[in-house]
Design an enzyme around this catalytic site. Structure first.
Site: not given
Ligand code: UGA
Ligand code: MN
Length: 313
Positions: A169, A252
């Site tokens: 995203d 990270e």
């Molecule tokens: C932020 C950070 O940018 C992420 O790198 C980090 O993993 C995350 O916080 C965290 O600490 O949990 P954020 O925008 O809050 O990211 O999270 P998402 O964009 O919803 O998810 C990060 C990535 O994991 C995305 O590529 C998403 O597709 C993936 N994801 C999310 C999954 O594979 N499974 C899930 O249940 C949710």
């Molecule tokens: Mn994100």
């Protein structure tokens, strides 16, 4: 007289028609030669283009180290849109393998179809989040299984180049990919739209890494965003135990710590020595799942097809 005259005039007119037909014939052959010339030129141009397209890559392109982009993804209404946008960004980058890793038990043909259509070289793998984290009310370790699966893939299949964790995203300027491609160990750069500071960035003082600017430090040694660093594949091989912890907020930091020993002076500072922003932690508005579809009412219409592309609870 009349005859002679006629004869004369006939012969005159013969002469005249003769030179006219000569001229016409000349005109015709000029036209013919021109046509042949233009056609031959066109054929040569096409052949030359073909020849160029078959030439081996220039030295510059051959030596480009490969980039491995690890993208966690999961099923939701926005998924195909996010992958499409990211995929067309990556399409501008040479010598890249896109590791799309879904938080799921099995692959989804709609995702595979989307990746095929984009046309970026990819591997589509799955790595479900462990059950214990799925049902917690607390923050979940999003994308961690996926990223660790990507690291396993690289340990088994890659020997050189650079890896980068690109969430599905975010927003990426393609220039950052060319810059991170030559990372020796670890490289870092600013990420926009992170926390109340508006940016998460290494602080550079007198040309040296001197801490981090981020709205949430949280006791981290490396308070950086996932989109703000890249790691050399060779260096990863030298750190066989490096992995990402299932620790929300500390993914990270945990991963970068697991790369120890790593000196601050070994961290390369990209994006004009961190004076520029080339990546952004954009977040997409959550869309509600589509309402139920009336298959009887819309039978034999296009809706019966696009209905299958939608995500429902
Ligand atoms: C932020 C950070 O940018 C992420 O790198 C980090 O993993 C995350 O916080 C965290 O600490 O949990 P954020 O925008 O809050 O990211 O999270 P998402 O964009 O919803 O998810 C990060 C990535 O994991 C995305 O590529 C998403 O597709 C993936 N994801 C999310 C999954 O594979 N499974 C899930 O249940 C949710
Ligand atoms: Mn994100």
């Amino acid at each position: 007289m009349t005859n002679t005259h006629t004869h004369n005039s006939n012969s005159n007119s013969n002469k005249m028609t003769g030179s006219l037909s000569n001229k016409m014939a000349l005109g015709k052959s000029i036209k013919m030669y021109l046509t042949i010339f233009v056609a031959t030129t066109c054929i040569y141009m096409v052949l030359y283009q073909y020849h160029l397209s078959r030439q081996p890559l220039t030295a510059n392109e051959v030596v480009k180290p490969p980039l491995y982009i690890i993208t966690p993804t999961y099923r939701r209404p926005e998924q195909l849109a996010e992958l499409t946008r990211l995929g067309y960004t990556l399409k501008h980058v040479l010598n890249l393998l896109w590791l799309v890793i879904e938080d799921a038990n099995k692959t989804n043909p709609l995702v595979a179809h989307t990746l095929d259509r984009i046309g970026v070289p990819y591997e589509y793998l799955v790595a479900p989040m462990p059950e214990q984290y799925k049902h917690t009310k607390k923050a979940k370790p999003r994308g961690v299984s996926n990223r660790n699966r990507g690291l396993d893939y690289l340990r088994a299949n890659a020997s050189e180049g650079v890896l980068y964790f690109a969430d599905d995203d975010n927003t990426y300027d393609v220039n950052i990919f060319e810059q991170m491609r030559y990372t020796k160990k670890v490289s870092m750069w600013p990420v926009g739209l992170v926390t109340k500071t508006g940016v998460s960035s290494p602080i550079i003082r007198e040309g040296k890494l001197d801490g981090y600017y981020d709205g949430w430090i949280g006791g981290r040694k490396y308070p950086v965003d996932m989109a703000g660093f890249a790691v050399s594949v060779k260096f990863l091989h030298e750190r066989p135990n490096a992995k990402m912890p299932f620790k929300p907020g500390y993914e990270e930091d945990g991963f970068l710590r697991s790369l120890a020993p790593l000196q601050n002076s070994e961290i390369e500072l990209l994006a004009d020595e961190c004076r520029d922003i080339l990546t952004w932690h954009t977040q997409t508005k959550k869309n509600p799942p589509a309402q139920p579809f009336n298959a009887t009412r819309y039978a034999n219409t296009n809706l019966a097809f696009i209905e299958k592309l939608l995500v429902r609870p």
